[in-house]
Design a protein around this motif. Sequence first.
Motif, PDB file in Angstrom:
ATOM      1  N   ARG A 316       0.841  -1.209   0.000  1.00  0.00           N
ATOM      2  CA  ARG A 316       0.000   0.000   0.000  1.00  0.00           C
ATOM      3  C   ARG A 316       0.876   1.258   0.000  1.00  0.00           C
ATOM      4  O   ARG A 316       0.576   2.223  -0.703  1.00  0.00           O
ATOM      5  N   ARG A 317       1.939   1.207   0.779  1.00  0.00           N
ATOM      6  CA  ARG A 317       2.831   2.365   0.839  1.00  0.00           C
ATOM      7  C   ARG A 317       3.486   2.620  -0.513  1.00  0.00           C
ATOM      8  O   ARG A 317       3.715   3.771  -0.907  1.00  0.00           O
ATOM      9  N   ALA A 318       3.793   1.524  -1.254  1.00  0.00           N
ATOM     10  CA  ALA A 318       4.450   1.665  -2.556  1.00  0.00           C
ATOM     11  C   ALA A 318       3.461   1.826  -3.700  1.00  0.00           C
ATOM     12  O   ALA A 318       3.870   1.965  -4.856  1.00  0.00           O
ATOM     13  N   GLY A 319       2.165   1.780  -3.398  1.00  0.00           N
ATOM     14  CA  GLY A 319       1.156   1.935  -4.438  1.00  0.00           C
ATOM     15  C   GLY A 319       0.962   0.701  -5.294  1.00  0.00           C
ATOM     16  O   GLY A 319       0.447   0.796  -6.415  1.00  0.00           O
ATOM     17  N   ARG A 320       1.376  -0.467  -4.779  1.00  0.00           N
ATOM     18  CA  ARG A 320       1.211  -1.706  -5.542  1.00  0.00           C
ATOM     19  C   ARG A 320      -0.148  -2.325  -5.264  1.00  0.00           C
ATOM     20  O   ARG A 320      -0.740  -2.136  -4.191  1.00  0.00           O
ATOM     21  N   ALA A 321      -0.644  -3.094  -6.250  1.00  0.00           N
ATOM     22  CA  ALA A 321      -1.941  -3.761  -6.113  1.00  0.00           C
ATOM     23  C   ALA A 321      -1.887  -4.807  -5.000  1.00  0.00           C
ATOM     24  O   ALA A 321      -0.835  -5.394  -4.720  1.00  0.00           O
ATOM     25  N   LEU A 322      -3.040  -5.063  -4.382  1.00  0.00           N
ATOM     26  CA  LEU A 322      -3.145  -6.028  -3.294  1.00  0.00           C
ATOM     27  C   LEU A 322      -2.774  -7.428  -3.791  1.00  0.00           C
ATOM     28  O   LEU A 322      -3.081  -7.803  -4.917  1.00  0.00           O
ATOM     29  N   ARG A 323      -2.115  -8.188  -2.931  1.00  0.00           N
ATOM     30  CA  ARG A 323      -1.656  -9.522  -3.295  1.00  0.00           C
ATOM     31  C   ARG A 323      -2.707 -10.591  -2.994  1.00  0.00           C
ATOM     32  O   ARG A 323      -3.429 -10.511  -2.001  1.00  0.00           O
ATOM     33  N   GLU A 324      -2.729 -11.614  -3.849  1.00  0.00           N
ATOM     34  CA  GLU A 324      -3.460 -12.844  -3.559  1.00  0.00           C
ATOM     35  C   GLU A 324      -2.436 -13.944  -3.321  1.00  0.00           C
ATOM     36  O   GLU A 324      -1.506 -14.115  -4.110  1.00  0.00           O
ATOM     37  N   ARG A 325      -2.575 -14.658  -2.230  1.00  0.00           N
ATOM     38  CA  ARG A 325      -1.695 -15.794  -1.976  1.00  0.00           C
ATOM     39  C   ARG A 325      -2.119 -16.958  -2.876  1.00  0.00           C
ATOM     40  O   ARG A 325      -3.273 -17.391  -2.837  1.00  0.00           O
ATOM     41  N   TRP A 343      -1.612 -22.886 -19.677  1.00  0.00           N
ATOM     42  CA  TRP A 343      -2.682 -22.065 -19.090  1.00  0.00           C
ATOM     43  C   TRP A 343      -2.171 -21.295 -17.875  1.00  0.00           C
ATOM     44  O   TRP A 343      -2.455 -20.096 -17.722  1.00  0.00           O
ATOM     45  N   PHE A 344      -1.397 -21.950 -17.016  1.00  0.00           N
ATOM     46  CA  PHE A 344      -0.905 -21.334 -15.790  1.00  0.00           C
ATOM     47  C   PHE A 344      -0.019 -20.126 -16.091  1.00  0.00           C
ATOM     48  O   PHE A 344      -0.100 -19.102 -15.419  1.00  0.00           O
ATOM     49  N   ASP A 345       0.817 -20.252 -17.138  1.00  0.00           N
ATOM     50  CA  ASP A 345       1.676 -19.124 -17.519  1.00  0.00           C
ATOM     51  C   ASP A 345       0.863 -17.889 -17.869  1.00  0.00           C
ATOM     52  O   ASP A 345       1.213 -16.768 -17.500  1.00  0.00           O
ATOM     53  N   GLY A 346      -0.240 -18.112 -18.590  1.00  0.00           N
ATOM     54  CA  GLY A 346      -1.049 -16.972 -19.005  1.00  0.00           C
ATOM     55  C   GLY A 346      -1.951 -16.436 -17.925  1.00  0.00           C
ATOM     56  O   GLY A 346      -2.128 -15.219 -17.785  1.00  0.00           O
ATOM     57  N   ALA A 347      -2.528 -17.339 -17.108  1.00  0.00           N
ATOM     58  CA  ALA A 347      -3.531 -16.921 -16.127  1.00  0.00           C
ATOM     59  C   ALA A 347      -2.942 -16.486 -14.796  1.00  0.00           C
ATOM     60  O   ALA A 347      -3.518 -15.647 -14.096  1.00  0.00           O
ATOM     61  N   VAL A 348      -1.792 -17.052 -14.415  1.00  0.00           N
ATOM     62  CA  VAL A 348      -1.207 -16.767 -13.104  1.00  0.00           C
ATOM     63  C   VAL A 348       0.186 -16.159 -13.260  1.00  0.00           C
ATOM     64  O   VAL A 348       0.524 -15.164 -12.624  1.00  0.00           O
ATOM     65  N   GLY A 349       1.038 -16.777 -14.079  1.00  0.00           N
ATOM     66  CA  GLY A 349       2.345 -16.220 -14.370  1.00  0.00           C
ATOM     67  C   GLY A 349       3.373 -16.356 -13.273  1.00  0.00           C
ATOM     68  O   GLY A 349       4.296 -15.549 -13.175  1.00  0.00           O
ATOM     69  N   VAL A 384       0.486 -13.111  -5.977  1.00  0.00           N
ATOM     70  CA  VAL A 384       0.286 -12.433  -7.254  1.00  0.00           C
ATOM     71  C   VAL A 384      -0.448 -11.129  -6.971  1.00  0.00           C
ATOM     72  O   VAL A 384      -1.443 -11.116  -6.227  1.00  0.00           O
ATOM     73  N   HIS A 385       0.009 -10.027  -7.550  1.00  0.00           N
ATOM     74  CA  HIS A 385      -0.665  -8.737  -7.393  1.00  0.00           C
ATOM     75  C   HIS A 385      -1.917  -8.729  -8.278  1.00  0.00           C
ATOM     76  O   HIS A 385      -1.816  -8.750  -9.503  1.00  0.00           O
ATOM     77  N   VAL A 386      -3.086  -8.711  -7.651  1.00  0.00           N
ATOM     78  CA  VAL A 386      -4.333  -8.769  -8.427  1.00  0.00           C
ATOM     79  C   VAL A 386      -5.253  -7.578  -8.181  1.00  0.00           C
ATOM     80  O   VAL A 386      -6.201  -7.353  -8.940  1.00  0.00           O
ATOM     81  N   GLY A 387      -5.054  -6.819  -7.114  1.00  0.00           N
ATOM     82  CA  GLY A 387      -5.904  -5.665  -6.864  1.00  0.00           C
ATOM     83  C   GLY A 387      -6.935  -5.911  -5.783  1.00  0.00           C
ATOM     84  O   GLY A 387      -6.843  -6.865  -5.005  1.00  0.00           O
ATOM     85  N   PRO A 388      -7.975  -5.098  -5.735  1.00  0.00           N
ATOM     86  CA  PRO A 388      -8.934  -5.150  -4.620  1.00  0.00           C
ATOM     87  C   PRO A 388      -9.713  -6.449  -4.524  1.00  0.00           C
ATOM     88  O   PRO A 388     -10.270  -6.768  -3.471  1.00  0.00           O
TER      89      PRO A 388
END
Length: 456
Positions: A316-325, A343-349, A384-388
């Motif tokens: 949050r301090r760095a302005g990065r999107a919220l992480r999903e574990r 599929w995993f490379d494209g969808a999750v990376g 993975v940074h995914v947002g809200p």
Amino acid sequence: MSLRGWTAHEAAVERLRSSYARIPAGSPVRLAKKTSNLFRPRAATSAPGLDVSGLDGVIAIDAAARTADVQGMCTYEDLVDATLPHGLIPQVVPQLRTITLGGAVTGLGIESTSFRNGLPHESVLEMDVFTGAGEVVTCRPGPDGEHSDLFDAFPNSYGSLGYATRLRIALEPVPAYVALRHVRFDDAGLLAKSIAQIAESGSYDDTRVDGLDGVAFAPGEYYLTLATWTERGGATSDYAGQRVYYKSIQQQETDLLTIYDYLWRWDTDWFWCSGAFGAQHPLVRRVWPRRWRRSDVYHKLLGLDRRFSIADRLDRRAGRALRERVIQDIEVPVDRLPDFLDWFDGAVGMRPVWLCPLVAKRDWPTYPLEPGRLYVNVGFWGTVHVGPEAPEGPRNRAIEGRVHELGGHKSLYSEAFYDRETFDELYDGDNLAAVKGRYDPQDRLTSLYDKAVKRR
């Protein structure tokens, strides 16, 4: 390591029974332990639990029969310390030192010998289970086995059917060393075909393969590590020191480890996850005590991060999107491995990911892999940074759906999001409920669905 012995074991089981009697009638029954290798949220509670003190050792080893009687809370680290002096190890030794025998059986352990020996529960010859009714029952496999219904449903039940107090397991002989060969593949299709050929023949380039796993570092960069037990010694590598094991896979084609160091090669750096704590940086590694380069230490550090939301605050301090574990292990049929990785490379990376082939020897209803069919476990552990929308688990939900489409399964040690109907379809919910009703008639133990999926 000294053996616990039968008298001490019986005394520990009696303490367990006494602790059960002190839990108020109608209250949930759970273990009174603070540590866990699980990655799904658990509700904090001050309620009394089952006293498992004294159930964390090896009871006896029969070197001639190649069996060991082991208590349910015994770690594989302690078990290996007891069996290796006899030139024996469990047929499958999960990668992390502090995984317990009971945990690996009621959950799902796996390792590089799983392509020939299956999962840890497939080497169990009999076990004593403390049920939700407060009774200890001895379970054995087979159509005439005592309490075989509980024996069969126990793997992947995660304590919803009871807790193993004693397990008799089969052991296998090993020499002093393990010779490794790291083979690179640029094509996922060829990788999958090679896995299938090795599993069928037990060899590669006319060399016997005793252990088989791999790493997908990036699209088009896949490695299989072929392990061969050997008495031929020489200069061995030390990955509990300054060097990091997973990096060596890309750096050298061959390697030699002691059998002990091979068993724990992934534990020192928790595969590659120790990098999140700086433990792989050369300067940090020099001052990081060797005894603290262990998965359980990193797990505690991760617990502190989760408790105080350290990573989230920094994001949050760095302005990065919220992480999903995204911390999961899944199995897909070997021929569908390229589809899943693409599929995993494209969808999750997320990379790298761990690859571990396995073959189930027989049907286990609560985790119904097709017996004799080759699957590949894919393990991925990170964020993975995914947002809200991160709290809703969009990547994890997508993984569940894709694995289901590919005819695979997902382990339940981490977060799961299945609806009840899908969950029961995948994990044989009707049979699981029937077995639970027979051995836990008062419903004292939390159901598998509630443990794995419901947020509490």
